[in-house]
Design an enzyme around this catalytic site. Structure first.
Site, PDB file in Angstrom:
ATOM      1  N   SER A 113      -2.482  -4.804  -6.972  1.00 36.28           N
ATOM      2  CA  SER A 113      -1.613  -5.825  -7.593  1.00 36.28           C
ATOM      3  C   SER A 113      -0.391  -6.126  -6.737  1.00 36.28           C
ATOM      4  O   SER A 113       0.353  -7.052  -7.016  1.00 36.28           O
ATOM      5  CB  SER A 113      -1.140  -5.319  -8.966  1.00 36.28           C
ATOM      6  OG  SER A 113      -0.421  -4.093  -8.798  1.00 36.28           O
ATOM      7  N   HIS A 145      -0.929   8.208  -1.885  1.00 30.66           N
ATOM      8  CA  HIS A 145      -0.342   8.617  -3.162  1.00 30.66           C
ATOM      9  C   HIS A 145      -0.907   9.933  -3.665  1.00 30.66           C
ATOM     10  O   HIS A 145      -0.775  10.262  -4.843  1.00 30.66           O
ATOM     11  CB  HIS A 145      -0.560   7.518  -4.219  1.00 30.66           C
ATOM     12  CG  HIS A 145       0.286   6.301  -3.967  1.00 30.66           C
ATOM     13  ND1 HIS A 145       0.064   5.106  -4.618  1.00 30.66           N
ATOM     14  CD2 HIS A 145       1.328   6.083  -3.129  1.00 30.66           C
ATOM     15  CE1 HIS A 145       0.956   4.210  -4.196  1.00 30.66           C
ATOM     16  NE2 HIS A 145       1.722   4.774  -3.282  1.00 30.66           N
ATOM     17  N   VAL A 176      -6.140   7.823  -6.081  1.00 29.24           N
ATOM     18  CA  VAL A 176      -6.152   9.296  -6.038  1.00 29.24           C
ATOM     19  C   VAL A 176      -7.543   9.823  -6.395  1.00 29.24           C
ATOM     20  O   VAL A 176      -7.757  11.032  -6.454  1.00 29.24           O
ATOM     21  CB  VAL A 176      -5.066   9.870  -6.986  1.00 29.24           C
ATOM     22  CG1 VAL A 176      -3.681   9.496  -6.468  1.00 29.24           C
ATOM     23  CG2 VAL A 176      -5.231   9.396  -8.427  1.00 29.24           C
ATOM     24  N   ARG A 231      -8.197  12.408 -15.967  1.00 33.02           N
ATOM     25  CA  ARG A 231      -8.661  11.527 -14.883  1.00 33.02           C
ATOM     26  C   ARG A 231      -9.506  12.311 -13.883  1.00 33.02           C
ATOM     27  O   ARG A 231     -10.486  11.817 -13.344  1.00 33.02           O
ATOM     28  CB  ARG A 231      -7.455  10.869 -14.202  1.00 33.02           C
ATOM     29  CG  ARG A 231      -6.764   9.867 -15.119  1.00 33.02           C
ATOM     30  CD  ARG A 231      -5.444   9.414 -14.548  1.00 33.02           C
ATOM     31  NE  ARG A 231      -5.604   8.700 -13.289  1.00 33.02           N
ATOM     32  CZ  ARG A 231      -4.558   8.390 -12.503  1.00 33.02           C
ATOM     33  NH1 ARG A 231      -3.338   8.756 -12.847  1.00 33.02           N
ATOM     34  NH2 ARG A 231      -4.745   7.734 -11.392  1.00 33.02           N
TER      35      ARG A 231
HETATM   36  C1  BV8 Z   1       9.054   5.572  -2.643  1.00 30.75           C
HETATM   37  C2  BV8 Z   1       0.837   7.870  -9.132  1.00 30.75           C
HETATM   38  C3  BV8 Z   1      10.984   6.215  -1.444  1.00 30.75           C
HETATM   39  C4  BV8 Z   1      -0.523   8.111  -8.713  1.00 30.75           C
HETATM   40  C5  BV8 Z   1       1.839   5.819  -8.457  1.00 30.75           C
HETATM   41  C6  BV8 Z   1      11.260  -1.410  -2.918  1.00 30.75           C
HETATM   42  C7  BV8 Z   1      11.394  -2.429  -3.831  1.00 30.75           C
HETATM   43  C8  BV8 Z   1      11.229  -2.169  -5.205  1.00 30.75           C
HETATM   44  C9  BV8 Z   1      10.935  -0.870  -5.656  1.00 30.75           C
HETATM   45  C10 BV8 Z   1      10.817   0.129  -4.741  1.00 30.75           C
HETATM   46  C11 BV8 Z   1      10.959  -0.125  -3.388  1.00 30.75           C
HETATM   47  N1  BV8 Z   1      10.766   1.066  -2.723  1.00 30.75           N
HETATM   48  C12 BV8 Z   1      10.541   2.039  -3.616  1.00 30.75           C
HETATM   49  C13 BV8 Z   1      10.535   1.503  -4.862  1.00 30.75           C
HETATM   50  C14 BV8 Z   1      10.320   2.259  -6.097  1.00 30.75           C
HETATM   51  C15 BV8 Z   1       8.842   2.417  -6.441  1.00 30.75           C
HETATM   52  C16 BV8 Z   1       8.229   1.085  -6.750  1.00 30.75           C
HETATM   53  O1  BV8 Z   1       7.575   0.485  -5.925  1.00 30.75           O
HETATM   54  N2  BV8 Z   1       8.399   0.667  -8.004  1.00 30.75           N
HETATM   55  C17 BV8 Z   1       7.764  -0.556  -8.442  1.00 30.75           C
HETATM   56  C18 BV8 Z   1       7.147  -0.339  -9.828  1.00 30.75           C
HETATM   57  C19 BV8 Z   1       8.801  -1.657  -8.434  1.00 30.75           C
HETATM   58  N3  BV8 Z   1       8.106   3.079  -5.387  1.00 30.75           N
HETATM   59  C20 BV8 Z   1       8.146   4.414  -5.305  1.00 30.75           C
HETATM   60  O2  BV8 Z   1       8.796   5.119  -6.048  1.00 30.75           O
HETATM   61  C21 BV8 Z   1       7.302   5.064  -4.200  1.00 30.75           C
HETATM   62  N4  BV8 Z   1       8.143   5.995  -3.516  1.00 30.75           N
HETATM   63  O3  BV8 Z   1       9.159   4.454  -2.275  1.00 30.75           O
HETATM   64  O4  BV8 Z   1       9.857   6.596  -2.225  1.00 30.75           O
HETATM   65  C22 BV8 Z   1      11.665   7.427  -1.007  1.00 30.75           C
HETATM   66  C23 BV8 Z   1      12.501   7.325   0.087  1.00 30.75           C
HETATM   67  C24 BV8 Z   1      13.142   8.447   0.518  1.00 30.75           C
HETATM   68  C25 BV8 Z   1      12.948   9.657  -0.127  1.00 30.75           C
HETATM   69  C26 BV8 Z   1      12.098   9.761  -1.214  1.00 30.75           C
HETATM   70  C27 BV8 Z   1      11.461   8.622  -1.668  1.00 30.75           C
HETATM   71  C28 BV8 Z   1       6.138   5.876  -4.773  1.00 30.75           C
HETATM   72  C29 BV8 Z   1       5.053   4.978  -5.239  1.00 30.75           C
HETATM   73  C30 BV8 Z   1       3.845   5.807  -5.752  1.00 30.75           C
HETATM   74  C31 BV8 Z   1       3.924   5.908  -7.217  1.00 30.75           C
HETATM   75  N5  BV8 Z   1       2.705   6.494  -7.773  1.00 30.75           N
HETATM   76  N6  BV8 Z   1       0.971   6.440  -9.252  1.00 30.75           N
HETATM   77  C32 BV8 Z   1      -1.429   7.965  -9.880  1.00 30.75           C
HETATM   78  O5  BV8 Z   1      -1.063   8.330 -10.988  1.00 30.75           O
HETATM   79  O6  BV8 Z   1      -2.524   7.445  -9.643  1.00 30.75           O
HETATM   80  S1  BV8 Z   1       1.816   4.144  -8.396  1.00 30.75           S
HETATM   81  C33 BV8 Z   1       0.396   3.495  -9.030  1.00 30.75           C
HETATM   82  O7  BV8 Z   1       0.424   2.088  -8.733  1.00 30.75           O
HETATM   83  C34 BV8 Z   1      -0.868   4.008  -8.360  1.00 30.75           C
HETATM   84  O8  BV8 Z   1      -0.630   4.930  -7.329  1.00 30.75           O
HETATM   85  C35 BV8 Z   1      -1.490   2.761  -7.773  1.00 30.75           C
HETATM   86  O9  BV8 Z   1      -2.118   3.052  -6.620  1.00 30.75           O
HETATM   87  C36 BV8 Z   1      -0.291   1.920  -7.544  1.00 30.75           C
HETATM   88  C37 BV8 Z   1      -0.581   0.463  -7.324  1.00 30.75           C
HETATM   89  O10 BV8 Z   1      -1.407   0.003  -8.384  1.00 30.75           O
HETATM   90  P1  BV8 Z   1      -2.780  -0.740  -7.975  1.00 30.75           P
HETATM   91  O11 BV8 Z   1      -3.621   0.222  -7.236  1.00 30.75           O
HETATM   92  O12 BV8 Z   1      -2.458  -2.029  -7.320  1.00 30.75           O
HETATM   93  O13 BV8 Z   1      -3.444  -0.976  -9.393  1.00 30.75           O
HETATM   94  P2  BV8 Z   1      -3.080  -2.113 -10.446  1.00 30.75           P
HETATM   95  O14 BV8 Z   1      -3.747  -1.750 -11.727  1.00 30.75           O
HETATM   96  O15 BV8 Z   1      -1.615  -2.388 -10.415  1.00 30.75           O
HETATM   97  O16 BV8 Z   1      -3.788  -3.428  -9.864  1.00 30.75           O
HETATM   98  C38 BV8 Z   1      -5.199  -3.468  -9.749  1.00 30.75           C
HETATM   99  C39 BV8 Z   1      -5.549  -4.723  -8.968  1.00 30.75           C
HETATM  100  O17 BV8 Z   1      -6.959  -4.743  -8.786  1.00 30.75           O
HETATM  101  C40 BV8 Z   1      -5.183  -6.003  -9.698  1.00 30.75           C
HETATM  102  O18 BV8 Z   1      -4.571  -6.896  -8.782  1.00 30.75           O
HETATM  103  C41 BV8 Z   1      -6.532  -6.562 -10.167  1.00 30.75           C
HETATM  104  O19 BV8 Z   1      -6.546  -7.973 -10.136  1.00 30.75           O
HETATM  105  C42 BV8 Z   1      -7.466  -6.012  -9.121  1.00 30.75           C
HETATM  106  N7  BV8 Z   1      -8.844  -5.794  -9.598  1.00 30.75           N
HETATM  107  C43 BV8 Z   1      -9.248  -5.341 -10.809  1.00 30.75           C
HETATM  108  N8  BV8 Z   1     -10.601  -5.265 -10.818  1.00 30.75           N
HETATM  109  C44 BV8 Z   1     -11.044  -5.655  -9.585  1.00 30.75           C
HETATM  110  C45 BV8 Z   1      -9.919  -5.992  -8.805  1.00 30.75           C
HETATM  111  N9  BV8 Z   1     -10.019  -6.426  -7.543  1.00 30.75           N
HETATM  112  C46 BV8 Z   1     -11.269  -6.525  -7.018  1.00 30.75           C
HETATM  113  N10 BV8 Z   1     -12.390  -6.218  -7.706  1.00 30.75           N
HETATM  114  C47 BV8 Z   1     -12.316  -5.784  -8.990  1.00 30.75           C
HETATM  115  N11 BV8 Z   1     -13.441  -5.484  -9.654  1.00 30.75           N
END
Ligand code: BV8
Length: 233
Positions: free
Chosen positions: A182, A114, A98, A64
């Site tokens: 998302s 992130h 990132v 990447r």
């Molecule tokens: C933490 C690494 C706490 C970077 C990533 C509460 C409830 C439920 C779960 C949790 C919660 N709190 C914490 C959690 C756990 C977890 C979580 O959320 N799990 C989910 C899956 C349920 N969260 C964590 O673990 C986070 N840490 O909360 O720590 C803590 C407390 C105390 C002590 C220690 C810790 C950490 C989260 C970060 C994880 N890292 N990736 C990398 O590899 O790049 S996440 C990954 O998903 C990326 O970082 C990315 O940024 C993130 C979100 O994805 P999106 O950017 O939205 O991308 P996606 O493909 O999903 O969607 C794209 C969108 O674009 C779509 O909607 C599409 O329609 C749209 N689109 C497409 N093309 C276009 C467009 N829009 C406009 N124009 C276009 N052309």
């Protein structure tokens, strides 16, 4: 925004996700050809994954990072950079991405919650350092010389960066805009609720309906490359 600004809006927080970089050719995570399609999240975006198979994880991020030199900022990144330059009120751009496309477009008031592909973290001394080469070659830490570098990326279960600054900015904002995400990952997905509870207007600009759509006061669907310049104009 910069043309006929609404006098009630002074302080803006903008959250971007992978969708803002999609038109630059950077794959999203959960789309049809998304990054997670090729890899199981558990295999590449968890600290345990790195401990279990560091080379696989390093290669996932090396690929990447190398791809960054083949992509350019798109109209959405450039419009956000123009807003950054011209907006006289408070403005904070928080990106979950990132990649370095917001910086290359010219955005200055920017935080990567992130982490960044172009930074490495030493698991020995904790130092973060700029990095654009391959990490899979187990290079040494520039500060402590330990061969213990990892991508400076926030994995699942790890605390995102700058949360205190982000939460304070949302507390004070009049407008919260989410672009190209998302709404699948927390705490970023919860920012809109926080903004609403502080009385801010909330706007989602996204290609299609997201998990967060029901929480936004206003929603516009379409490509960021068209919606964002329109919003900034
Ligand atoms: C933490 C690494 C706490 C970077 C990533 C509460 C409830 C439920 C779960 C949790 C919660 N709190 C914490 C959690 C756990 C977890 C979580 O959320 N799990 C989910 C899956 C349920 N969260 C964590 O673990 C986070 N840490 O909360 O720590 C803590 C407390 C105390 C002590 C220690 C810790 C950490 C989260 C970060 C994880 N890292 N990736 C990398 O590899 O790049 S996440 C990954 O998903 C990326 O970082 C990315 O940024 C993130 C979100 O994805 P999106 O950017 O939205 O991308 P996606 O493909 O999903 O969607 C794209 C969108 O674009 C779509 O909607 C599409 O329609 C749209 N689109 C497409 N093309 C276009 C467009 N829009 C406009 N124009 C276009 N052309």
């Amino acid at each position: 925004m910069t043309g006929k600004p609404d006098p009630r809006i002074r302080n803006i927080v903008i959250l971007t996700g992978a969708g803002v970089s999609a038109e630059s050719g950077v794959p999203t995570f959960r789309g049809p050809d998304g990054l997670w399609e090729g890899h199981r999240v558990e295999d590449v975006a968890l600290p345990e994954a790195f401990r279990r198979n560091p080379l696989l994880v390093q290669r996932f991020y090396d690929e990447r990072r190398a791809a960054l030199s083949r992509v350019e900022p798109n109209a959405a990144h450039l419009a956000l950079a123009r807003l950054d330059a011209e907006w006289s009120g408070a403005l904070l751009l928080v990106t979950q991405n990132v990649d370095d496309l917001h910086e290359r477009a010219g955005s200055k008031r920017l935080l990567h919650m992130h982490g960044e592909l172009k930074r490495a973290l030493c698991t020995g001394c904790g130092a973060a350092s700029p990095w654009s080469a391959d990490l899979s070659g187990a290079p040494a830490c520039p500060r402590c010389a330990a061969a213990a570098l990892r991508p400076d990326i926030v994995w699942f279960g790890e605390m995102p960066y700058h949360m205190d600054i982000i939460e304070a900015a949302i507390d004070a904002c009049d407008l919260f805009v989410s672009i190209g995400t998302s709404g699948a990952v927390y705490p970023a997905a919860g920012f809109v609720d926080h903004a609403r509870s502080c009385g801010a207007r909330t706007l989602e600009l996204n290609l299609d309906r997201s998990a967060g759509t029901p929480m936004f006061g206003e929603v516009r669907h379409g490509p960021a490359g068209a919606l964002v310049p329109e919003f900034v104009a």
